[in-house]
Motif scaffolding. Structure first.
Motif, PDB file in Angstrom:
ATOM      1  N   ARG A 111      21.655 -24.404 -13.326  1.00 46.63           N
ATOM      2  CA  ARG A 111      20.115 -23.927 -13.254  1.00 46.63           C
ATOM      3  C   ARG A 111      19.703 -24.116 -11.500  1.00 46.63           C
ATOM      4  O   ARG A 111      19.529 -25.003 -11.013  1.00 46.63           O
ATOM      5  N   ARG A 112      19.337 -22.840 -10.999  1.00 50.26           N
ATOM      6  CA  ARG A 112      19.043 -22.578  -9.814  1.00 50.26           C
ATOM      7  C   ARG A 112      17.564 -23.279  -9.516  1.00 50.26           C
ATOM      8  O   ARG A 112      16.809 -23.271 -10.287  1.00 50.26           O
ATOM      9  N   ASN A 113      17.501 -23.861  -8.136  1.00 53.28           N
ATOM     10  CA  ASN A 113      16.387 -24.513  -7.878  1.00 53.28           C
ATOM     11  C   ASN A 113      15.652 -25.605  -8.778  1.00 53.28           C
ATOM     12  O   ASN A 113      14.693 -25.601  -9.194  1.00 53.28           O
ATOM     13  N   ALA A 114      16.706 -26.195  -9.554  1.00 63.23           N
ATOM     14  CA  ALA A 114      16.217 -27.067 -10.596  1.00 63.23           C
ATOM     15  C   ALA A 114      15.416 -28.320 -10.091  1.00 63.23           C
ATOM     16  O   ALA A 114      14.730 -28.864 -10.857  1.00 63.23           O
ATOM     17  N   PHE A 115      15.561 -28.651  -9.018  1.00 65.89           N
ATOM     18  CA  PHE A 115      14.811 -29.766  -8.342  1.00 65.89           C
ATOM     19  C   PHE A 115      13.377 -29.145  -8.180  1.00 65.89           C
ATOM     20  O   PHE A 115      12.595 -30.272  -7.817  1.00 65.89           O
ATOM     21  N   GLY A 116      13.112 -28.088  -8.153  1.00 66.55           N
ATOM     22  CA  GLY A 116      11.521 -27.597  -8.072  1.00 66.55           C
ATOM     23  C   GLY A 116      11.349 -26.935  -6.821  1.00 66.55           C
ATOM     24  O   GLY A 116      11.881 -27.498  -5.841  1.00 66.55           O
ATOM     25  N   ARG A 117      10.829 -25.610  -6.892  1.00 68.09           N
ATOM     26  CA  ARG A 117      10.541 -25.047  -5.688  1.00 68.09           C
ATOM     27  C   ARG A 117       9.669 -25.502  -4.604  1.00 68.09           C
ATOM     28  O   ARG A 117       9.666 -25.513  -3.539  1.00 68.09           O
ATOM     29  N   GLN A 118       8.989 -26.586  -5.220  1.00 66.84           N
ATOM     30  CA  GLN A 118       8.101 -27.388  -4.156  1.00 66.84           C
ATOM     31  C   GLN A 118       8.700 -28.482  -3.668  1.00 66.84           C
ATOM     32  O   GLN A 118       8.200 -29.155  -2.739  1.00 66.84           O
ATOM     33  N   VAL A 119       9.529 -29.155  -4.230  1.00 63.51           N
ATOM     34  CA  VAL A 119      10.319 -30.227  -3.731  1.00 63.51           C
ATOM     35  C   VAL A 119      11.272 -29.636  -2.578  1.00 63.51           C
ATOM     36  O   VAL A 119      12.652 -29.287  -3.203  1.00 63.51           O
ATOM     37  N   ASP A 120      11.017 -29.607  -1.349  1.00 70.10           N
ATOM     38  CA  ASP A 120      12.286 -29.328  -0.448  1.00 70.10           C
ATOM     39  C   ASP A 120      13.444 -30.127  -0.093  1.00 70.10           C
ATOM     40  O   ASP A 120      14.318 -29.888   0.059  1.00 70.10           O
ATOM     41  N   SER A 121      13.093 -31.374  -0.491  1.00 68.93           N
ATOM     42  CA  SER A 121      14.466 -32.211  -0.403  1.00 68.93           C
ATOM     43  C   SER A 121      14.189 -33.414  -1.242  1.00 68.93           C
ATOM     44  O   SER A 121      13.309 -33.829  -1.676  1.00 68.93           O
ATOM     45  N   PHE A 122      15.352 -34.193  -1.501  1.00 69.39           N
ATOM     46  CA  PHE A 122      15.293 -35.215  -2.455  1.00 69.39           C
ATOM     47  C   PHE A 122      16.618 -36.041  -2.214  1.00 69.39           C
ATOM     48  O   PHE A 122      17.832 -35.541  -1.771  1.00 69.39           O
ATOM     49  N   GLU A 123      16.986 -37.426  -1.807  1.00 68.73           N
ATOM     50  CA  GLU A 123      18.024 -37.953  -1.320  1.00 68.73           C
ATOM     51  C   GLU A 123      18.143 -39.186  -2.409  1.00 68.73           C
ATOM     52  O   GLU A 123      17.324 -39.706  -3.034  1.00 68.73           O
ATOM     53  N   GLU A 124      19.646 -39.499  -2.327  1.00 68.38           N
ATOM     54  CA  GLU A 124      19.932 -40.473  -3.709  1.00 68.38           C
ATOM     55  C   GLU A 124      21.275 -40.815  -3.419  1.00 68.38           C
ATOM     56  O   GLU A 124      22.096 -40.074  -2.648  1.00 68.38           O
ATOM     57  N   ASP A 125      21.584 -42.125  -3.396  1.00 66.84           N
ATOM     58  CA  ASP A 125      22.864 -42.548  -3.547  1.00 66.84           C
ATOM     59  C   ASP A 125      23.628 -42.481  -4.836  1.00 66.84           C
ATOM     60  O   ASP A 125      23.090 -42.915  -5.929  1.00 66.84           O
ATOM     61  N   LEU A 126      24.968 -42.003  -4.637  1.00 68.94           N
ATOM     62  CA  LEU A 126      25.699 -41.363  -5.991  1.00 68.94           C
ATOM     63  C   LEU A 126      26.978 -42.264  -5.978  1.00 68.94           C
ATOM     64  O   LEU A 126      27.669 -42.210  -5.035  1.00 68.94           O
ATOM     65  N   ASP A 127      27.380 -42.326  -7.119  1.00 76.60           N
ATOM     66  CA  ASP A 127      28.812 -42.996  -7.548  1.00 76.60           C
ATOM     67  C   ASP A 127      29.379 -41.841  -7.613  1.00 76.60           C
ATOM     68  O   ASP A 127      29.049 -41.041  -8.613  1.00 76.60           O
ATOM     69  N   PHE A 128      30.459 -41.484  -6.979  1.00 71.84           N
ATOM     70  CA  PHE A 128      31.238 -40.378  -6.987  1.00 71.84           C
ATOM     71  C   PHE A 128      32.669 -40.568  -7.453  1.00 71.84           C
ATOM     72  O   PHE A 128      33.571 -41.170  -6.681  1.00 71.84           O
ATOM     73  N   ALA A 129      33.193 -40.139  -8.440  1.00 76.48           N
ATOM     74  CA  ALA A 129      34.614 -40.537  -8.920  1.00 76.48           C
ATOM     75  C   ALA A 129      35.657 -39.702  -7.904  1.00 76.48           C
ATOM     76  O   ALA A 129      35.253 -38.466  -7.250  1.00 76.48           O
ATOM     77  N   ASP A 130      36.695 -40.062  -7.804  1.00 71.78           N
ATOM     78  CA  ASP A 130      37.628 -39.662  -6.742  1.00 71.78           C
ATOM     79  C   ASP A 130      37.302 -39.983  -5.359  1.00 71.78           C
ATOM     80  O   ASP A 130      38.117 -39.570  -4.467  1.00 71.78           O
ATOM     81  N   ILE A 131      36.281 -40.777  -5.200  1.00 74.99           N
ATOM     82  CA  ILE A 131      35.970 -41.113  -3.580  1.00 74.99           C
ATOM     83  C   ILE A 131      35.773 -42.617  -3.749  1.00 74.99           C
ATOM     84  O   ILE A 131      35.060 -43.166  -4.377  1.00 74.99           O
ATOM     85  N   GLU A 132      36.582 -43.201  -2.708  1.00 76.96           N
ATOM     86  CA  GLU A 132      36.278 -44.456  -2.567  1.00 76.96           C
ATOM     87  C   GLU A 132      35.161 -44.940  -1.367  1.00 76.96           C
ATOM     88  O   GLU A 132      35.031 -44.031  -0.539  1.00 76.96           O
TER      89      GLU A 132
END
Length: 206
Positions: A111-132
């Motif tokens: 889904r394009r622009n899923a975080f909303g057209r008005q929300v320019d940025s969003f930051e979060e810490d992610l658990d990422f498989a395959d990355i230690e």
């Protein structure tokens, strides 16, 4: 030498070309900006940067790269797409323009622009498989998310259930299918090289 430092292209039509180039070089690759078919033919992997997916789609056609790139992906060339690159690599996009071209390579719906057209940025810490080495700090800028995937697509990261995540909580934001990798966020902007190192390793192993 070439296998140790593979020649990876960065699609240089729009977006964070310089930042991806620096991250790939620091991650162990040689880098070639790709604007022509001859340059695409020279590389063993390709990064499709963030930017505006409909604009990149049109430029691929203008520069006569659309069909050659589809052919390379179909033949198994490793690719990594961030943000707009993720949108272009998906089989299907929601909320895109009717004339937007898809490259394929990832059997999923985004889904394009899923975080909303008005929300320019969003930051979060992610658990990422395959990355230690702990969570990956992710910067989302008018980002997509993955609505659904086929069983052949591995989910590598989702937005955690936090008070700030809102509607994004639980959404898929990083995937891999074979030698094709995609993130909804921009690791080239944070100085964390682990996603780019993962892609360089994918290219080496392809």
């Amino acid at each position: 030498m070439s296998a140790e430092r593979p020649l990876i292209g960065v699609l240089a039509l729009q977006g964070d070309v310089r930042e991806h180039t620096a991250a790939l070089e620091a991650g162990g690759a040689r880098v070639l900006p790709v604007r022509r078919q001859s340059e695409l033919a020279d590389v063993v992997g390709l990064v499709i940067p963030g930017g505006e997916s409909t604009t990149i789609s049109r430029l691929l056609e203008t520069f006569e790269l659309l069909e050659p790139l589809r052919a390379r992906l179909a033949a198994g060339m490793p690719a990594y797409g961030s943000c707009a690159g993720m949108i272009l690599l998906a089989e299907k996009v929601l909320d895109g323009r009717p004339d937007q071209h898809q490259l394929g390579g990832l059997d999923m719906i985004v889904r394009r622009n899923a975080f909303g057209r008005q929300v320019d940025s969003f930051e979060e810490d992610l658990d990422f498989a395959d990355i230690e080495g702990g969570p990956v700090h992710a910067v989302f800028i008018r980002a997509p998310w993955v609505e659904s995937t086929s069983p052949t697509v591995r989910v590598l990261a989702t937005v955690p259930e936090t008070p700030t995540a809102g509607a994004a909580a639980g959404r898929i934001v990083a995937v891999r299918q074979g030698s094709v990798l995609a993130t909804a966020f921009h690791p080239e902007l944070t100085g964390d090289l682990r996603v780019h190192r993962l892609f360089v390793d994918i290219v080496r192993g392809a």
